[in-house]
Design an enzyme around this catalytic site. Structure first.
Site, PDB file in Angstrom:
ATOM      1  CG  HIS A   1      -2.195  -0.651   1.153  1.00  0.00           C
ATOM      2  ND1 HIS A   1      -2.753  -1.413   2.397  1.00  0.00           N
ATOM      3  CD2 HIS A   1      -3.203  -0.969   0.125  1.00  0.00           C
ATOM      4  CE1 HIS A   1      -3.861  -1.907   1.950  1.00  0.00           C
ATOM      5  NE2 HIS A   1      -3.882  -1.675   0.577  1.00  0.00           N
TER       6      HIS A   1
ATOM      7  CB  CYS B   1      -2.710   0.485   8.755  1.00  0.00           C
ATOM      8  SG  CYS B   1      -1.522   0.442   7.636  1.00  0.00           S
TER       9      CYS B   1
HETATM   10  N1  ARG Z   1      -3.826  -7.003   6.514  1.00  0.00           N
HETATM   11  C1  ARG Z   1      -4.307  -5.899   5.861  1.00  0.00           C
HETATM   12  C2  ARG Z   1      -4.434  -6.088   4.511  1.00  0.00           C
HETATM   13  O1  ARG Z   1      -3.070  -6.780   3.962  1.00  0.00           O
HETATM   14  C3  ARG Z   1      -3.355  -4.787   6.073  1.00  0.00           C
HETATM   15  C4  ARG Z   1      -3.932  -3.445   5.706  1.00  0.00           C
HETATM   16  C5  ARG Z   1      -2.892  -2.215   6.351  1.00  0.00           C
HETATM   17  N2  ARG Z   1      -3.583  -0.893   5.880  1.00  0.00           N
HETATM   18  C6  ARG Z   1      -2.962  -0.116   5.361  1.00  0.00           C
HETATM   19  N3  ARG Z   1      -3.407   1.169   5.013  1.00  0.00           N
HETATM   20  N4  ARG Z   1      -1.747  -0.208   4.667  1.00  0.00           N
HETATM   21  O2  ARG Z   1      -5.237  -5.673   3.490  1.00  0.00           O
END
Ligand code: ARG
Length: 265
Positions: free
Chosen positions: A164, A258
């Site tokens: 991300h 996150c």
């Molecule tokens: N386990 C989640 C996923 O892989 C983590 C998300 C983390 N969120 C973020 N905004 N980077 O989707």
């Protein structure tokens, strides 16, 4: 200039690592839900102590990643772009977040293309920086520009550990960011250098503790306490770093940012 923000968060009541949709997640490794909750509560307290407003969305059973509220929407000028997750495991979070906003009178646009909210779409001054390569589709960038009416700048992510945009880049204020160059394609690195010549360049060590997954109000930057070099660089640049420990949530690939969705009215 005001430094108080409105954030939406989701208590990690049902947090678990039961599937693997990014390289940080190991469903066979132990995790401690109670510790995840207390670390999250500390993050929430830090925001409140800084004067921010924190709203909470009800966590739903069976959605262990719902704690990552940043992925629930993108909110600019009171307008909400809903999300569409890449992975089926997270799909049911999208209507839950959309309903939260609709129930509070926000206009919510349901997206046609995969976008994971502020995980990949970050407001930097007047423009939106948008990541693609792993989750949010390139087509979603055009859709985001059309709905949110801000110029969208596409950035190509290339390292699966930084899946991300908010794991590879942190918006510090209206004009500056911190980022890990190696997480971006060569062309996107050039774009970032051109846009942010004074950016703080993170070390690979700080990125590897999700140090860039930080929440800035323009002055105070809440970041993982393990990111010590980044904290020192931020202080030198005039920001106030505040370290928090979110080691349990990091087992799912998440950090402070996150857990935090900014609600911009
Ligand atoms: N386990 C989640 C996923 O892989 C983590 C998300 C983390 N969120 C973020 N905004 N980077 O989707």
């Amino acid at each position: 200039m005001t430094f108080t923000r409105r954030y939406l968060m989701c208590r990690p009541t049902h947090f678990a690592v039961t599937y693997r949709i990014n390289p940080w997640m190991d469903p066979t490794a132990p995790y401690d839900n109670a510790l995840a909750v207390s670390q999250w509560e500390n993050l929430r307290r830090v925001f409140v102590d800084l004067g921010h407003t924190v709203d909470e969305i009800e966590p739903l059973p069976g959605l262990p990643d719902m704690v990552f509220a940043a992925n629930g929407a993108t909110v600019v000028d009171g307008r909400v772009l809903g999300v569409q997750f890449r992975d089926a495991e997270r799909a049911d979070e999208a209507p839950a977040y959309a309903s939260w906003f609709r129930e509070r009178g926000f206009e919510v646009h349901d997206p046609k293309h995969t976008n994971e909210g502020e995980g990949d779409i970050l407001l930097a001054g007047d423009v939106l920086l948008a990541g693609t390569g792993f989750r949010t589709s390139h087509a979603a960038h055009a859709e985001t520009q059309e709905i949110l009416e801000r110029p969208v700048i596409t950035l190509q992510l290339v390292d699966p550990a930084y899946y991300h945009l908010d794991t590879a880049l942190c918006v510090l204020d209206e004009t500056n960011v911190a980022y890990l160059p190696a997480a971006f394609s060569p062309g996107s690195q050039s774009v970032l250098r051109r846009l942010f010549p004074n950016a703080i360049i993170a070390t690979p060590e700080d990125a590897a503790v999700l140090g860039l997954n930080a929440v800035s109000d323009g002055r105070t930057v809440v970041l993982p306490e393990q990111a010590v070099t980044l904290a020192a660089d931020l202080r030198r640049a005039g920001y106030k770093p505040v370290g928090v420990d979110l080691s349990e949530l990091r087992k799912a690939g998440g950090g402070p940012k996150c857990c935090t969705l900014e609600v911009r009215s």
